[in-house]
Design an enzyme around this catalytic site. Structure first.
Site, PDB file in Angstrom:
ATOM      1  N   ARG A 170      30.494  31.309  36.400  1.00 11.22           N
ATOM      2  CA  ARG A 170      30.545  31.574  37.854  1.00 11.22           C
ATOM      3  C   ARG A 170      31.283  32.879  38.142  1.00 11.22           C
ATOM      4  O   ARG A 170      30.935  33.621  39.057  1.00 11.22           O
ATOM      5  CB  ARG A 170      31.215  30.406  38.585  1.00 11.22           C
ATOM      6  CG  ARG A 170      30.254  29.233  38.785  1.00 11.22           C
ATOM      7  CD  ARG A 170      30.982  27.943  39.058  1.00 11.22           C
ATOM      8  NE  ARG A 170      31.744  27.950  40.295  1.00 11.22           N
ATOM      9  CZ  ARG A 170      32.846  27.228  40.490  1.00 11.22           C
ATOM     10  NH1 ARG A 170      33.322  26.468  39.519  1.00 11.22           N
ATOM     11  NH2 ARG A 170      33.460  27.278  41.637  1.00 11.22           N
TER      12      ARG A 170
ATOM     13  N   ARG B 222      41.698  22.296  39.233  1.00 13.79           N
ATOM     14  CA  ARG B 222      41.337  21.798  40.567  1.00 13.79           C
ATOM     15  C   ARG B 222      40.699  20.401  40.504  1.00 13.79           C
ATOM     16  O   ARG B 222      39.828  20.139  39.696  1.00 13.79           O
ATOM     17  CB  ARG B 222      40.361  22.800  41.188  1.00 13.79           C
ATOM     18  CG  ARG B 222      39.803  22.395  42.504  1.00 13.79           C
ATOM     19  CD  ARG B 222      39.262  23.593  43.212  1.00 13.79           C
ATOM     20  NE  ARG B 222      37.896  23.913  42.823  1.00 13.79           N
ATOM     21  CZ  ARG B 222      37.147  24.820  43.469  1.00 13.79           C
ATOM     22  NH1 ARG B 222      37.658  25.508  44.477  1.00 13.79           N
ATOM     23  NH2 ARG B 222      35.924  25.058  43.091  1.00 13.79           N
TER      24      ARG B 222
HETATM   25  P1  ADP Z   1      32.907  28.567  44.707  1.00 21.23           P
HETATM   26  O1  ADP Z   1      33.188  29.652  45.703  1.00 21.23           O
HETATM   27  O2  ADP Z   1      34.168  27.896  44.249  1.00 21.23           O
HETATM   28  O3  ADP Z   1      31.991  28.963  43.587  1.00 21.23           O
HETATM   29  P2  ADP Z   1      31.097  27.191  46.540  1.00 21.23           P
HETATM   30  O4  ADP Z   1      31.377  25.836  47.061  1.00 21.23           O
HETATM   31  O5  ADP Z   1      31.115  28.317  47.503  1.00 21.23           O
HETATM   32  O6  ADP Z   1      32.155  27.374  45.386  1.00 21.23           O
HETATM   33  O7  ADP Z   1      29.687  27.210  45.802  1.00 21.23           O
HETATM   34  C1  ADP Z   1      29.306  26.261  44.826  1.00 21.23           C
HETATM   35  C2  ADP Z   1      27.889  26.555  44.330  1.00 21.23           C
HETATM   36  O8  ADP Z   1      26.946  26.451  45.429  1.00 21.23           O
HETATM   37  C3  ADP Z   1      27.662  27.975  43.783  1.00 21.23           C
HETATM   38  O9  ADP Z   1      28.059  28.115  42.434  1.00 21.23           O
HETATM   39  C4  ADP Z   1      26.142  28.118  43.979  1.00 21.23           C
HETATM   40  O10 ADP Z   1      25.413  27.424  42.992  1.00 21.23           O
HETATM   41  C5  ADP Z   1      25.911  27.406  45.305  1.00 21.23           C
HETATM   42  N1  ADP Z   1      25.997  28.375  46.453  1.00 21.23           N
HETATM   43  C6  ADP Z   1      26.918  28.374  47.444  1.00 21.23           C
HETATM   44  N2  ADP Z   1      26.699  29.386  48.308  1.00 21.23           N
HETATM   45  C7  ADP Z   1      25.614  30.061  47.848  1.00 21.23           C
HETATM   46  C8  ADP Z   1      24.896  31.217  48.273  1.00 21.23           C
HETATM   47  N3  ADP Z   1      25.247  31.901  49.372  1.00 21.23           N
HETATM   48  N4  ADP Z   1      23.826  31.609  47.548  1.00 21.23           N
HETATM   49  C9  ADP Z   1      23.446  30.948  46.450  1.00 21.23           C
HETATM   50  N5  ADP Z   1      24.088  29.869  45.980  1.00 21.23           N
HETATM   51  C10 ADP Z   1      25.160  29.419  46.653  1.00 21.23           C
END
Ligand code: ADP
Length: 196
Positions: free
Chosen positions: A146, A124
């Protein structure tokens, strides 16, 4: 709300589905990334967790979502992407929604197997200022972490919402249009799974 592992296509589908429904897509990942680039206090607090592929602590995340849900554009409905990500966040969301006089209509889980997720995430790239760059947290080591965090902390939300009769699972492998079509069909019948 959209549930699914990193790389399942939540961000892409959130934009399309929210557009069709005429509601804002609220993505916690996007809000955090905007705060990191803008070097805000929130961004500074979130950055080290994000870079490590860990979840940002609930007290930071929950307050941020609560504020966002109280904005005017969310009054007529919204699509959540990336929140909740822990059972504790799910419980807090329930409380925030009650206070705001809202409720969840449907939790749509995008189902993709792990080999496909690793392939998608490591390939990506995002367009930033005219250049294709890899997100720091898409590096192979961080991707594996992750996915582990997802399995341990987020995946249990599937059962949590199934028991409330809100879960609809869809196969998220296929073209963007195919997945959107499955999502729109599933939104009509929350609580049932996709057998296709
Ligand atoms: P992906 O689904 O590809 O991991 P996101 O853009 O949703 O990507 O999230 C990127 C990062 O942002 C996560 O790995 C985390 O560190 C943080 N994050 C996003 N949403 C949350 C949440 N609801 N609670 C805690 N951390 C979050």
């Amino acid at each position: 709300m959209l549930l699914g592992p990193p790389g399942a296509g939540k961000g892409t589908q959130a934009q399309v589905i929210a557009g069709r429904l005429g509601v804002p897509a609220i993505s916690t990942g996007d809000i955090f990334r905007a705060n990191v680039s803008g070097q805000t206090e929130l961004g500074k607090q979130a950055k080290s967790y994000m870079d490590a592929g860990d979840l940002v602590p609930d007290e930071i995340t929950v307050a941020m979502v609560k504020d966002r849900l109280a904005e005017t554009d969310a009054k007529g409905g919204f699509l959540l992407d990336g929140f909740p990500r822990t059972i504790a966040q799910g419980e807090q969301l329930r409380g925030s929604l009650q206070e705001l006089g809202h409720h969840l209509d449907c939790v749509l889980e995008l189902v993709v197997d792990e080999d496909e997720l690793v392939r998608r995430l490591s390939g990506r790239r995002m367009l930033v200022d005219g250049e294709w760059v890899q997100r720091d947290d898409d590096k192979p080591e961080t991707v594996r972490h992750r996915l582990e965090v997802y399995r341990e902390q987020t995946a249990p939300l599937s059962g949590f919402y199934a028991s409330e009769g809100l879960l609809a699972q869809i196969d998220a492998i296929g073209s963007i249009e195919e997945v959107t079509a499955r999502a729109m069909a599933a939104l009509e019948r929350p609580g049932q799974s996709d057998d296709s």
